[in-house]
Design an enzyme around this catalytic site. Structure first.
Site, PDB file in Angstrom:
ATOM      1  CG  HIS A  40      -0.193   0.045   2.525  1.00 26.11           C
ATOM      2  ND1 HIS A  40       0.206   1.205   3.123  1.00 26.11           N
ATOM      3  CD2 HIS A  40       0.247  -0.946   3.317  1.00 26.11           C
ATOM      4  CE1 HIS A  40       0.842   0.939   4.236  1.00 26.11           C
ATOM      5  NE2 HIS A  40       0.887  -0.367   4.376  1.00 26.11           N
ATOM      6  CB  ALA A  41       1.089   4.208   0.956  1.00 26.86           C
ATOM      7  NE  ARG A  42       1.941   4.874  -7.017  1.00 26.28           N
ATOM      8  CZ  ARG A  42       1.421   3.920  -7.773  1.00 26.28           C
ATOM      9  NH1 ARG A  42       1.961   2.720  -7.786  1.00 26.28           N
ATOM     10  NH2 ARG A  42       0.385   4.169  -8.537  1.00 26.28           N
ATOM     11  CG  LEU A  43       5.530   3.232   1.780  1.00 25.73           C
ATOM     12  CD1 LEU A  43       5.408   3.424   3.292  1.00 25.73           C
ATOM     13  CD2 LEU A  43       6.833   3.881   1.302  1.00 25.73           C
TER      14      LEU A  43
END
Ligand SMILES: Cc1cc2nc3c(=O)[nH]c(=O)nc-3n(C[C@H](O)[C@H](O)[C@H](O)COP(=O)(O)O)c2cc1C
Length: 217
Positions: A194-197
């Protein structure tokens, strides 16, 4: 449309790719991910984009195309092709390559990079003789990567090859066809989060030792 940042497709939160997953080496995890992609119904789960270096115009240039992973072991990944093809010539001149597997439904990719060498004639023969006859005939008929005037011309080539091997039960391996082994010095596993992490774990291999590191997404 679902926001991919908020809907990781691959795994539960408690199944986060971590350096510990690579404790047994890169090969078991790559094998496992291919098996999971197969179980998920991904078309051609062994497909990998193969990048080579072309020196044709004097300036090194990257060239990429898809091939199939037809062998996987702690030594590396194996694919089969025509040695006289563009990629075959590029690998003869610069024996290094990179491949990328992508399994979109699982939110995963793997990069494998390193030196390339031909597999033994015995390994190629074992794979060749397990292939369907049509594929063997096609390999004989195609001068891969060379221009040809028309589809009809290609069909004529195939007809000639069919006639040539009409009485032959076991079609021999073409002299310009076989396998390449990519021996990794670097393998990276990527898992969408998620959240490009996203999770990125890289294994670097030097001789008998390896370094496992987490990379920033
Ligand atoms: C899913 C897929 C799998 C492929 N597998 C192979 C393969 O295993 N070996 C091969 O020589 N070409 C394979 N091809 C064709 C190559 O992408 C490429 O067109 C061909 O090898 C000629 O490449 P070159 O001119 O760069 O040498 C595959 C193509 C696709 C789309």
């Amino acid at each position: 449309m679902a926001d991919p940042d908020n809907s990781p497709r691959s795994v539960d939160e408690d199944e986060q790719l971590d350096v510990t997953w690579l404790a047994g080496g890169w090969e078991p995890l790559l094998r496992h991910w291919i098996e999971q992609a197969t179980a998920r119904g991904v078309a051609e789960p062994g497909a990998m984009v193969l990048a080579t270096v072309s020196l044709a115009d004097g300036t090194p240039r990257p060239v990429a195309r898809t091939v199939l992973c037809r062998g996987l072991s702690p030594e590396g990944v194996v694919f089969y092709t025509n040695f006289d093809s563009a990629k075959g010539a590029q690998l003869a001149a610069v024996p290094y390559a990179a491949v990328t597997f992508l399994w979109t439904p699982l939110g995963r990719q793997v990069h494998v990079r390193g030196a390339v060498q031909r597999v033994s004639a015995e390994t190629t023969a074992a794979y060749w003789h397990a292939r369907p006859r049509d594929s063997q005939l096609g390999a004989w008929a195609s001068h891969q990567s060379q221009p040809i005037a028309s589809r009809a011309e290609l069909e004529r080539e195939l007809a000639q090859v069919i006639a040539r091997f009409d009485d032959v039960d076991e079609i021999p391996v073409p002299p310009n066809w076989g396998g390449f082994l990519l021996r990794p010095d670097e393998v990276e596993f990527w898992q969408e989060r998620h959240a490009r992490l996203h999770n990125r774990i890289r294994v670097r291999i030097t001789g008998d030792s390896s370094t496992i590191e987490r990379l920033q997404p």
